[in-house]
Design a protein around this motif. Structure first.
Motif, PDB file in Angstrom:
ATOM      1  N   ALA A   1      26.159  80.815   1.146  1.00  0.00           N
ATOM      2  CA  ALA A   1      27.288  82.024   0.766  1.00  0.00           C
ATOM      3  C   ALA A   1      26.030  83.298   1.003  1.00  0.00           C
TER       4      ALA A   1
ATOM      5  N   PRO B   1      21.594  83.830   5.314  1.00  0.00           N
ATOM      6  CA  PRO B   1      22.090  83.945   6.862  1.00  0.00           C
ATOM      7  C   PRO B   1      22.137  82.618   7.476  1.00  0.00           C
TER       8      PRO B   1
ATOM      9  N   LEU C   1      25.440  81.167   7.201  1.00  0.00           N
ATOM     10  CA  LEU C   1      26.251  81.717   7.343  1.00  0.00           C
ATOM     11  C   LEU C   1      26.016  81.048   9.095  1.00  0.00           C
TER      12      LEU C   1
ATOM     13  N   GLN D   1      31.203  84.553   3.895  1.00  0.00           N
ATOM     14  CA  GLN D   1      30.962  85.338   3.726  1.00  0.00           C
ATOM     15  C   GLN D   1      31.946  86.581   3.329  1.00  0.00           C
TER      16      GLN D   1
ATOM     17  N   MET E   1      27.277  92.898   1.100  1.00  0.00           N
ATOM     18  CA  MET E   1      26.366  91.820   0.931  1.00  0.00           C
ATOM     19  C   MET E   1      25.688  90.998   2.302  1.00  0.00           C
TER      20      MET E   1
ATOM     21  N   LYS F   1      21.832  91.564   3.857  1.00  0.00           N
ATOM     22  CA  LYS F   1      20.905  90.645   4.355  1.00  0.00           C
ATOM     23  C   LYS F   1      20.923  90.873   5.455  1.00  0.00           C
ATOM     24  N   ARG F   2      21.633  92.118   6.567  1.00  0.00           N
ATOM     25  CA  ARG F   2      20.689  91.966   8.209  1.00  0.00           C
ATOM     26  C   ARG F   2      19.503  92.317   7.790  1.00  0.00           C
TER      27      ARG F   2
ATOM     28  N   GLU G   1      16.781  91.317   6.948  1.00  0.00           N
ATOM     29  CA  GLU G   1      16.275  90.468   6.936  1.00  0.00           C
ATOM     30  C   GLU G   1      16.177  89.163   7.940  1.00  0.00           C
ATOM     31  N   TYR G   2      17.003  89.574   7.967  1.00  0.00           N
ATOM     32  CA  TYR G   2      17.083  88.132   9.993  1.00  0.00           C
ATOM     33  C   TYR G   2      17.118  89.528  10.892  1.00  0.00           C
ATOM     34  N   ALA G   3      17.563  90.635  11.037  1.00  0.00           N
ATOM     35  CA  ALA G   3      17.773  91.208  12.304  1.00  0.00           C
ATOM     36  C   ALA G   3      16.109  90.666  12.271  1.00  0.00           C
ATOM     37  N   GLN G   4      15.012  90.415  11.837  1.00  0.00           N
ATOM     38  CA  GLN G   4      13.514  90.423  11.955  1.00  0.00           C
ATOM     39  C   GLN G   4      13.523  89.259  12.572  1.00  0.00           C
ATOM     40  N   ASP G   5      13.923  88.551  11.937  1.00  0.00           N
ATOM     41  CA  ASP G   5      13.706  86.432  12.066  1.00  0.00           C
ATOM     42  C   ASP G   5      14.216  86.078  13.518  1.00  0.00           C
TER      43      ASP G   5
ATOM     44  N   THR H   1      22.458  92.192  17.751  1.00  0.00           N
ATOM     45  CA  THR H   1      21.784  91.821  15.973  1.00  0.00           C
ATOM     46  C   THR H   1      20.461  92.883  15.809  1.00  0.00           C
ATOM     47  N   GLN H   2      20.216  93.023  17.266  1.00  0.00           N
ATOM     48  CA  GLN H   2      18.336  93.656  16.649  1.00  0.00           C
ATOM     49  C   GLN H   2      18.404  94.683  17.653  1.00  0.00           C
TER      50      GLN H   2
ATOM     51  N   MET I   1      10.936  96.935  17.993  1.00  0.00           N
ATOM     52  CA  MET I   1      11.384  95.387  17.292  1.00  0.00           C
ATOM     53  C   MET I   1      11.153  94.172  18.425  1.00  0.00           C
TER      54      MET I   1
ATOM     55  N   LYS J   1       8.207  91.143  17.987  1.00  0.00           N
ATOM     56  CA  LYS J   1       8.578  90.013  17.736  1.00  0.00           C
ATOM     57  C   LYS J   1       7.951  89.197  18.591  1.00  0.00           C
TER      58      LYS J   1
END
Lengths: 87, 87, 87, 87, 87, 87
Positions: free
Chosen positions: B58, B61, B64, C44, C49, C53-54, C56-60, D43-44, D49, D53
């Motif tokens: 949870a 990401p 989820l 979630q 929370m 996390k945003r 983090e995953y918004a840059q992946d 999301t981004q 950015m 990437k």
């Protein structure tokens, strides 16, 4: 192990999918599970090996979610085949 | 734990999916969630184990997002079954 | 946090999906985004929370692509529900 | 950057998807690409950015394949909307 | 390399997808492969770079399976467009 | 190895997919497996290489699940082509 493999291969030639039609949505879901498992057995026909791996992936959330996705894909097919059990 | 497992297995034999028809799209979405969770429970029938893993995935990401994908796949099926609740 | 969780759970019982019908394809795409996010919130429910996390995953890139895939899956459903906004 | 983000958010409120109908399959494929990219931008929203990437994931075969999968999913929708450009 | 990139971009503006209709299922499968590859070329338009990466992902079973999944998704579209070549 | 590759390439030009129609659901499932494997062979045409990799991914649960997902996707197509073998 080769013999074992041959035995499995033979098993999979047997009829296991006579129809996509089921009485209820729940039986259709069970069929989707069977189809998912058959799709795994194609590549790893050794049932012992599959059983051995189970504790490993049954504790990996990502594997569990991936299995659930395959079931969902097959359930789409089975549900369409059954006209969504509408009547 | 084997007993626990058996109990779960028994539960899952009970009727939990009498129909794909729901009153509203939102109830259909809730059904898609149930179907996703059932697809996980197939491989990991131990509810305690699933609960234990929850805090872990949870907060991941990618897990989820993967769960959300499975729900989306089932929601396609449920929505089609309900004629998209058009009228 | 348990209280917070309960509050969220209550929120999600509120009506948020009265219909799949939208005026335009673009509103349909927005609805597909909402459905994707709801599918994440199921696992979630803590909005704080998710927000945390945003970054983090918004840059992946792989997470971004996976989110886009979920949206695409829901957009199939919404588009079909609207007869693809053909007329 | 917050201002930048707000500007992007505003942009995405503008009309970019008036219709799923295209003249040719190839324009439909181009629309599927646009839809995939919009699903990432959700999301981004920071275009800088995303651009930054790009060199990274454009050299990762798995990312490239994943993008192609999202496009394929949207192309299903666009193709169905256009009756597969059959006549 | 920028010039090279421009050249590729120009190429992809040329007509490569006049129709989804094919004579046979096998030609339809070939078209699904083309569509999958185009979906990769969108993000990585440099054909030299794609060729360079090939030995790497062509030996990674997971990449191979992922490519096969994209092809399967496009084949659904092409097959539907052709009425499944039923007669 | 180049010769070997050419030989394979030639093989794949041969007719292997005359129709999506099968007598039974089970034969349809077998066809879905063939389609999945063809989708892999596209990127890795060297059958020796594919065979060499098999023990590796046949023991990786996630690879097995991914293969099963591709089969499920193709089975949707084959099942629809056959009107779900309803009568």
């Amino acid at each position: 192990m080769a013999d074992n493999h041959d035995a499995k291969a033979k098993d999979s030639r047997d009829a296991w999918l006579p129809s996509l039609i089921t009485e209820t949505p729940q039986e259709g879901f069970a069929l989707a599970i069977t189809l998912s498992q058959k799709g795994v057995a194609v590549t790893q026909p050794d049932a012992e090996m599959r059983k051995e791996k189970r504790p490993e992936y049954a504790q990996d959330p990502d594997s569990l979610i991936a299995v659930s996705h395959v079931i969902a894909t097959h359930f789409q097919t089975v549900a369409a085949a059954n006209g969504y059990w509408r009547e």
